[in-house]
Design an enzyme around this catalytic site. Structure first.
Site, PDB file in Angstrom:
ATOM      1  CG  ASP A 231     -57.070 -21.657   2.375  1.00 15.11           C
ATOM      2  OD1 ASP A 231     -56.391 -21.389   3.376  1.00 15.11           O
ATOM      3  OD2 ASP A 231     -56.888 -22.666   1.668  1.00 15.11           O
TER       4      ASP A 231
ATOM      5  CD  GLU B  99     -53.648 -18.577   4.265  1.00 13.65           C
ATOM      6  OE1 GLU B  99     -52.852 -19.187   5.002  1.00 13.65           O
ATOM      7  OE2 GLU B  99     -54.270 -19.125   3.342  1.00 13.65           O
TER       8      GLU B  99
END
Length: 734
Positions: A414, A467
């Protein structure tokens, strides 16, 4: 610790002598929890004339030392200290008999044990190279020197003292001070008689004199929030996925089918535990044909509204849904169903809860000491200090921990961009350049490279996915070529551009045609995943079908056409739960998907089941068609047939497998039927048959399409293009 009512036998040995008083400084530091070596003061030690026994047992009425069945009382020295000198030439094996309110407890003395952590472990911790850190730090049930108990270890290099507190001592750590193991910064204590299920924290005295309780950073199990204690845990799960694990790395991910169903476990079916999910989730995902699931963060997090992105227990599966072994059961069930498991992993930041990682030993430890870099300006959290080797070790080991202990097949990392840039969400004056004067965080780069290299080396078949929302070069380039070393990267540009296009009314789409073609300009710069994730269906962005223009029929048709385009486009696919059956409302973590839309009694259930049927068929045809995935990262696997038909809102392209076999994908994003639409195709294919049509009546469409194979004449065909639809065609032998 075992309780028993007993009467101590009369001492048959020599009478004890009065023990010397502790040095006042040592006594104060021991009782205040700030002594670095309590084992030097407590336990059994040779002294002139015998062996000195000293025990620290607050609130005890009496303490005796038991040797060969003979109990000898120790004299009280106040404040819970008991001591005596017994005439003996060497330290004997012994236990303690401790009396509280007339009830006696026979216990082993923690301070008679040698350190239960080896020199190699300490060396690797100091170097920041302990790849199995979870086996060295935390709470480890074990047998040590022939006695069962739990070894407690914690890294707290700035602390003046650390004690173990838990439900086994009424959360008063006075009796259990830990010893410092030197320059490693590690504190250790073996507690005999403490086993699985015990709740504990570390009571830390900072160098500033403050005392506070902290949950174990390495805890493998935690209490259910809002309770925050760590729990002693040992796994007893017996895996049944040996076949899956042996072969998951046979085919590299970038040349294999890879379609992902993203799931928020607590809300997919609210109220179900890990083991209950194991009974229903694999069957549902398997029926739809997805190759993988991706779980939003499953590590322990205290606030459910964070969706798991504010982690306090990096080594513990979220306790709301069950135990660590229960989570293993879920992963195992998915593997038995032939489904891979990816988990979201959050190394960019952590929350400021005062019982967790923040200022762990009274000073910045896991976070940078520079206040300009310590706090994340967007999320009100701390960032990790990627320049500190022990912190990097904590995170690198954590990445491989999930792969090895829980058999997960991938980590989606993330917020990578927030790690890579020193000026991320910061204004001028709020950040300092790196040593070369740039904005790149060199420590974060080195951490990501180390993490990826370690995970891939130790866990064949696992994929890491970034990401990363910027144009950072080399995200999926190997580390030995200067890249970050990820296997795949989310294509945020494709997601943004394509959603912006599809949200336009068809009459305006010709002005945005390039938003659907631009992704092919950079499609092979990285290995991409095309994500329609949870982030795109919350916070006012609307669910996927609700982004579409037009009436209810047109919105569903647009979504079906979009999914057909997405599944044919180079790159892997990811779809968030609820979008597979055209849920109209935004996702809610409290209520989850609107499953009632599929109930037979609901008037429009057929409309939603039609979209669900399309997703099932998209995955089935996709998996059976190597042209759609075998050359995802090879420019030779793609060719535009028609990329400039802006006025028609039409896109057409070919995909080729490793042997050159083609699949033709044509999307008509206008609401009109186009008859005998001309396209130039390979001349060596005599005819084309329709293998998928998003306008099929069974999906809720109008049923327009190719009733029979379409013959090619000198490399040209004329197709009937359904309205707001994507069709796939393959070579036909007819």
């Amino acid at each position: 610790m075992a309780l028993r009512d007993t009467t101590p036998p009369e001492s048959a040995g020599p009478r004890p002598r009065t023990a010397p008083a502790l040095d006042p400084g040592d006594r104060d530091r021991l009782l205040s929890g700030s002594h670095h070596d309590p084992h030097a003061l407590l336990g059994a030690h040779p002294v002139p004339g015998g062996i000195l026994f000293r025990a620290l047992r607050p609130f005890a009425d009496a303490v005796s030392v038991v040797i060969d069945g003979d109990a000898t009382p120790l004299a009280s020295q106040g404040d819970g200290l008991f001591a005596a000198v017994l005439p003996s030439a060497e330290s004997p094996a012994y236990t303690l008999l401790v009396s509280y309110d007339g009830v006696e407890h026979k216990v082993d003395d923690p301070y008679r044990f040698l350190p239960a952590l080896g020199d190699l472990d300490l060396h690797l911790i100091r170097e920041g190279r302990h790849e199995e850190l979870w086996k060295a730090l935390g709470a480890e049930p074990m047998a040590h020197q022939g006695v069962s108990g739990t070894r407690f270890t914690v890294w707290a290099p700035n602390a003046r003292g650390v004690r173990v507190a838990g439900d086994f001592c009424f959360w008063d750590g006075t009796a259990f001070p830990m010893r410092s193991l030197g320059s490693s910064g590690v504190w250790e204590l073996f507690l005999p008689g403490i086993g699985e299920g015990a709740r504990y924290k570390f009571e830390i005295t900072s160098r500033h004199g403050h005392r506070f309780l902290k949950a174990d950073p390495m805890a493998r199990r935690c209490e259910v929030p809002p309770d925050t204690a760590s729990i002693v845990h040992a796994s007893h799960y017996e895996w049944t996925d040996r076949e899956w694990m042996a072969h998951r790395g046979d085919v590299p991910v970038h040349v294999a089918p890879f379609s992902v169903y993203e799931v928020h476990l607590p809300s997919w079916r609210p109220g179900l535990t890990y083991r209950q999910l194991a009974e229903v989730l694999p069957a549902y995902v398997g029926d739809l044909g997805f190759t993988h699931v991706e779980f939003m963060p499953v590590a322990q997090h205290p606030f459910s509204g964070s969706w798991g992105y504010q982690v306090t227990g990096f080594y513990a599966p979220a306790s709301r849904l069950g135990t660590p072994d229960d989570f293993k059961c879920l992963v195992d069930a998915l593997h038995r169903a032939g489904i891979g498991v990816i988990v979201d992993w959050v190394p960019a930041h952590f929350p400021k809860d005062d019982w967790a990682l923040g200022r762990f030993d009274g000073d910045p430890l896991y976070e940078p000491g520079d206040s300009r870099r310590a706090e994340h300006p967007d999320w009100g959290t701390f960032e990790f200090d990627f320049g500190r080797v022990e912190v990097r070790n904590f995170l690198v080991a954590n990445a491989t921990y999930w792969c090895e202990e829980f058999h997960v097949d991938g980590l989606r990392v993330d917020a990578v961009a927030s790690m890579l840039y020193l000026d991320y969400s910061r204004d001028s004056g709020q950040w300092t350049p790196n040593v070369f004067g740039g904005r790149e965080d060199l420590d974060a780069m080195a951490f990501l490279q180390e993490m990826n290299a370690t995970v891939y080396r130790r866990n064949p078949g696992v994929v890491t996915i970034a990401e990363e929302s910027t144009a950072w070069e080399g995200v999926t380039r190997p580390t030995d070529s200067g890249g970050l070393g990820f296997g795949l990267k989310w294509n945020m540009g494709w997601m943004h551009d394509s959603l912006q296009y599809i949200a336009k009314d068809p009459v305006h789409r010709k002005y945005h045609h390039n938003e659907m073609t631009f992704s092919m300009v950079y499609a092979y710069s990285e290995n991409y995943v095309l994500p329609i994730s949870h982030d795109e269906v919350v916070h006012g962005k609307q669910a996927l079908v609700s982004k579409m223009p037009g009436d209810w029929w047109q919105r569903r048709a647009n979504q079906r056409a979009y999914l057909g385009f997405m599944w044919a486009h180079p790159g892997k696919q990811l779809l968030f739960m609820g979008q597979e059956f055209a849920q109209g409302a935004e996702w809610s973590e409290e209520h989850g998907p609107e499953w009632w839309l599929l109930d037979p009694g609901y008037a429009s259930a057929g409309d939603h089941r039609g979209v669900q049927d399309l997703v099932r068929d998209l995955n089935a045809v996709y998996r059976a068609t190597p042209a759609l995935w075998e050359r995802d990262t090879d420019p030779a696997g793609f060719r535009w047939v028609l990329g400039d038909a802006a006025d028609d809102n039409v896109f057409a392209f070919l995909r080729h497998d490793a042997h050159g076999a083609p699949l033709l994908a044509v999307s008509n994003f206008s609401p009109v039927v186009r008859h005998d639409y001309p396209l130039a195709v390979p001349g060596d294919v005599p005819a084309w048959r329709e293998v998928l049509n998003t306008d099929a009546a069974r999906y809720g469409g109008s049923g327009v399409g190719q009733a029979a194979p379409v013959a090619s004449r000198e490399g040209r065909i004329g197709l009937t293009l359904p309205p707001l639809a994507t069709v796939w065609l393959a070579p036909s032998s007819a």
